[in-house]
Design a protein around this motif. Structure first.
Motif, PDB file in Angstrom:
ATOM      1  N   UNK A  74       0.992  -1.115   0.047  1.00 38.87           N
ATOM      2  CA  UNK A  74       0.042  -0.098   0.038  1.00 38.87           C
ATOM      3  C   UNK A  74       0.914   1.320   0.047  1.00 38.87           C
ATOM      4  N   UNK A  75       1.734   1.164  -0.856  1.00 36.46           N
ATOM      5  CA  UNK A  75       2.848   2.270  -0.896  1.00 36.46           C
ATOM      6  C   UNK A  75       2.137   3.621  -1.430  1.00 36.46           C
ATOM      7  N   UNK A  76       2.815   4.725  -0.778  1.00 34.70           N
ATOM      8  CA  UNK A  76       2.015   5.887  -1.203  1.00 34.70           C
ATOM      9  C   UNK A  76       1.754   6.029  -2.712  1.00 34.70           C
ATOM     10  N   UNK A  77       0.847   6.530  -2.974  1.00 33.84           N
ATOM     11  CA  UNK A  77       0.441   6.652  -4.555  1.00 33.84           C
ATOM     12  C   UNK A  77      -0.072   5.323  -5.587  1.00 33.84           C
ATOM     13  N   UNK A 114      -2.726   3.843  -5.479  1.00 33.58           N
ATOM     14  CA  UNK A 114      -3.661   3.578  -6.054  1.00 33.58           C
ATOM     15  C   UNK A 114      -3.773   4.159  -7.302  1.00 33.58           C
ATOM     16  N   UNK A 167      -2.967  -8.263   6.151  1.00 32.51           N
ATOM     17  CA  UNK A 167      -3.776  -7.519   6.923  1.00 32.51           C
ATOM     18  C   UNK A 167      -5.217  -8.386   6.992  1.00 32.51           C
ATOM     19  N   UNK A 168      -6.416  -7.634   7.135  1.00 30.75           N
ATOM     20  CA  UNK A 168      -7.445  -8.128   7.435  1.00 30.75           C
ATOM     21  C   UNK A 168      -8.621  -7.575   6.367  1.00 30.75           C
ATOM     22  N   UNK A 210      -8.424  -6.990   2.755  1.00 33.11           N
ATOM     23  CA  UNK A 210      -7.053  -6.603   2.170  1.00 33.11           C
ATOM     24  C   UNK A 210      -6.378  -7.422   1.091  1.00 33.11           C
ATOM     25  N   UNK A 227     -12.883  -0.830   3.156  1.00 37.42           N
ATOM     26  CA  UNK A 227     -11.705  -0.719   3.564  1.00 37.42           C
ATOM     27  C   UNK A 227     -11.434   0.633   3.971  1.00 37.42           C
ATOM     28  N   UNK A 228     -11.668   1.666   2.682  1.00 40.82           N
ATOM     29  CA  UNK A 228     -11.473   2.972   2.877  1.00 40.82           C
ATOM     30  C   UNK A 228     -12.229   3.482   4.370  1.00 40.82           C
ATOM     31  N   UNK A 242     -13.327   2.131   6.744  1.00 43.90           N
ATOM     32  CA  UNK A 242     -12.657   1.351   7.802  1.00 43.90           C
ATOM     33  C   UNK A 242     -11.425   2.382   8.188  1.00 43.90           C
ATOM     34  N   UNK A 243     -10.549   2.577   7.298  1.00 46.58           N
ATOM     35  CA  UNK A 243      -9.282   3.092   7.396  1.00 46.58           C
ATOM     36  C   UNK A 243      -9.885   4.767   7.980  1.00 46.58           C
ATOM     37  N   UNK A 244     -10.736   5.361   7.527  1.00 48.81           N
ATOM     38  CA  UNK A 244     -11.229   6.630   7.782  1.00 48.81           C
ATOM     39  C   UNK A 244     -11.593   6.635   9.214  1.00 48.81           C
ATOM     40  N   UNK A 265      -4.811   6.433   1.333  1.00 47.46           N
ATOM     41  CA  UNK A 265      -5.679   5.664   2.057  1.00 47.46           C
ATOM     42  C   UNK A 265      -5.301   4.133   2.166  1.00 47.46           C
ATOM     43  N   UNK A 266      -5.957   3.448   3.179  1.00 42.97           N
ATOM     44  CA  UNK A 266      -5.512   2.114   3.378  1.00 42.97           C
ATOM     45  C   UNK A 266      -4.085   1.720   3.400  1.00 42.97           C
ATOM     46  N   UNK A 267      -3.356   2.641   4.261  1.00 42.67           N
ATOM     47  CA  UNK A 267      -1.923   2.297   4.094  1.00 42.67           C
ATOM     48  C   UNK A 267      -1.577   1.811   5.522  1.00 42.67           C
ATOM     49  N   UNK A 323      -1.651  -1.475   6.212  1.00 47.00           N
ATOM     50  CA  UNK A 323      -1.119  -2.768   6.140  1.00 47.00           C
ATOM     51  C   UNK A 323       0.514  -2.554   6.176  1.00 47.00           C
TER      52      UNK A 323
END
Lengths: 361, 137
Positions: free
Chosen positions: A30-33, A35, A120-121, A124, A301-302, A304-306, B1-3, B5
């Motif tokens: 899930x490296x920055x960028x 997505x 992760x869960x 993911x 997921x998103x 959840x992250x928020x 987002x979703x980082x 992990x």
């Protein structure tokens, strides 16, 4: 997109294996960028056949995948393999050992094997797997094989990333009631009785055939509980999908992976299913369903992250858990309180731009 | 987002060449796993090009080569050349473990091996070294 990612995407599309490897790492980390990178991949996908292989530990999945890859290569096709192993829920560590059994194709870079573990869960892993498939598809692999141990729901999500799912059933794996149980068997497009030279193989084949007949005769399939798994994730608007899919009767193939026996027949059946998907229009249905699931998983997921971030700012979940333990509150009240402002926001939210996107097709 | 992990240290534990003894490699693989790393084990009797293929495809941060046969001076350079060919040499931490005579250690380090762990090296020391030196990507 950053200049680094631009260059990486370019190298991947140019067929550089290291770039493919690096893109998959970015997806996993899930490296920055990452997505934006995956978004860009979508435009280059859609040419690969994606095959899921699952079954209990020791069923011979890796050996069979190795032989499949070898045979596809002999036929001049390139292969990507994603081998999924569990990770420790305590340390997050994992030993990813499936590569050991993939010996037929070593030294051939056109077989690209990548090991993945559950880091992760909450879906993911299935998101990461789906994204890694996109990367291999965009790279230009003709066949992409996803191999995972069939142990539970998480694995079912993963193999749904595939167009065609083969379930390995070892000989003597329980009486006929086992085969009636819900789960991994329902998602099979093709059944494989591997280790078919062992005693009990005939009986297992027989039991599978009986189970398939039962599924067809009872009309279960068209009622949405069929053995294709489509029903399980289908929404109301997907019910017609089940009707068309019930026309496919999962074949049972016998293989002895260690000797390569039956691999040709399996490849024919996998190809037959692919043909069926295309001819019946089911491929479009399945693809649509898969994207629907991807959208749902991402949203889950998103969100959840928020919420996770908000929770951290409010002092973390541990303090709340402690309050529940002391009997001061309960999880339902906490969830209600946390979600209340979000519900209010959602009522005011407008999805106009999304409606525009879905109407434009 | 979703980082949430995040990154996990990925290691390939590799047995190269003819020696048929991999208990040490198993112990290391297990210890790395318990340290929270993702470990890919190559299995016995691998050729240098197989190791390179696995290291590149798996995009590992760390390549640990276990070698007891005495052929390290021929096999390790072949692996290093292979990594270079795929532009993977600079950001892979390469470790060698096994029975390596002192005078050969310098040779391996010249080839780009970050550390050589001989008999008696503690597992903790090895894990610590990996944590401190795994490439930051």
């Amino acid at each position: 997109m950053s200049a680094e990612h631009d260059a990486l995407l370019e190298s991947l599309l140019a067929g550089e294996h290291r770039a493919l490897a690096r893109v998959i790492s970015k997806i996993e980390n899930r490296a920055p960028g990452y997505r934006d990178l995956v978004s860009e991949l979508y435009a280059h996908t859609g040419n690969a056949s994606v095959i899921g292989i699952t079954g209990s530990p020791g069923a011979g999945k890796s050996t069979l995948v190795d032989k499949l890859a070898e045979t596809y290569r002999e036929r001049g096709e390139t292969v990507g393999i994603i081998a999924i192993d569990p990770s420790s829920p305590f340390t997050g560590g994992a030993v990813l050992g499936d590569r050991i059994r993939m010996a037929s194709t070593v030294g051939d870079m056109d077989v690209f094997v990548r090991s993945m573990s559950a880091r992760g869960t909450l879906g993911g892993l299935s998101t990461a797997t789906a994204d890694a498939v996109k990367a291999m598809d965009a790279f230009g692999k003709d066949k992409i094989i996803i191999e995972t141990v069939g142990a539970g729901q998480n694995e079912i999500d993963i193999v749904r990333t595939a167009d065609t799912v083969a379930v390995l059933v070892p000989p003597g794996s329980g009486d006929s009631v086992q085969t009636l149980k819900a789960g991994i068997l329902e998602i099979a497009d093709v059944f494989v009785v591997n280790k078919a030279d062992r005693s009990g193989a005939d009986r297992t084949v027989q039991e599978l055939l009986e189970m398939i007949d039962l599924g067809e005769g009872s009309g279960f399939a068209s009622a949405g509980a069929g053995h294709h798994g489509a029903g399980a994730i289908a929404d109301d608007d997907d019910i017609d999908t089940d009707k068309t899919e019930s026309a496919w009767r999962p074949p049972v193939v016998e293989t002895v992976a260690t000797k390569g026996e039956g691999v040709g027949s399996l490849i024919d059946e996998l190809g037959g299913h692919r043909q069926y998907l295309e001819d019946s229009g089911t491929l479009a249905d399945r693809t649509r369903m898969r994207y629907a699931e991807e959208i749902r998983t991402l949203l889950r997921e998103d969100v959840h992250t928020l919420l996770q971030g908000e929770l951290e700012r409010a002092g973390g979940v541990d303090a709340l858990a402690e309050a529940v333990r002391r009997g001061e509150t309960d999880p339902y009240t906490i969830a209600d309180d946390a979600l209340d402002p979000i519900e209010t926001c959602l009522e005011e939210l407008e999805f106009e731009h999304l409606e525009a996107a879905s109407n434009s097709r | 987002m979703s980082q949430q992990q995040g990154q996990s240290i990925r290691c390939l534990v590799a047995k190269v060449g003819l020696d048929g003894h991999d208990r040490g490699a198993h112990v290391i693989a297990r210890a790395f796993r318990d340290a929270g790393f993702e470990v890919i084990y190559s299995g016995l009797h691998k050729a240098p090009e197989e190791i390179v293929q696995a290291a590149v495809q798996e995009d590992v941060d760390v390549l640990g080569i276990s070698i007891l046969s005495g052929a390290h001076k021929t096999l390790v350079p072949k692996i290093m050349d292979g990594l270079e060919e795929y532009d993977a040499k600079d950001d892979t931490l390469v470790l060698v473990g096994g029975v390596i005579p002192d005078e050969d250690k310098a040779v391996l380090k010249d080839e780009g091996v970050a550390a050589v762990f001989g008999p008696g090296t503690s597992i903790e020391e090895t894990i610590e070294f990996v944590r401190e030196n795994a490439p930051d990507r």
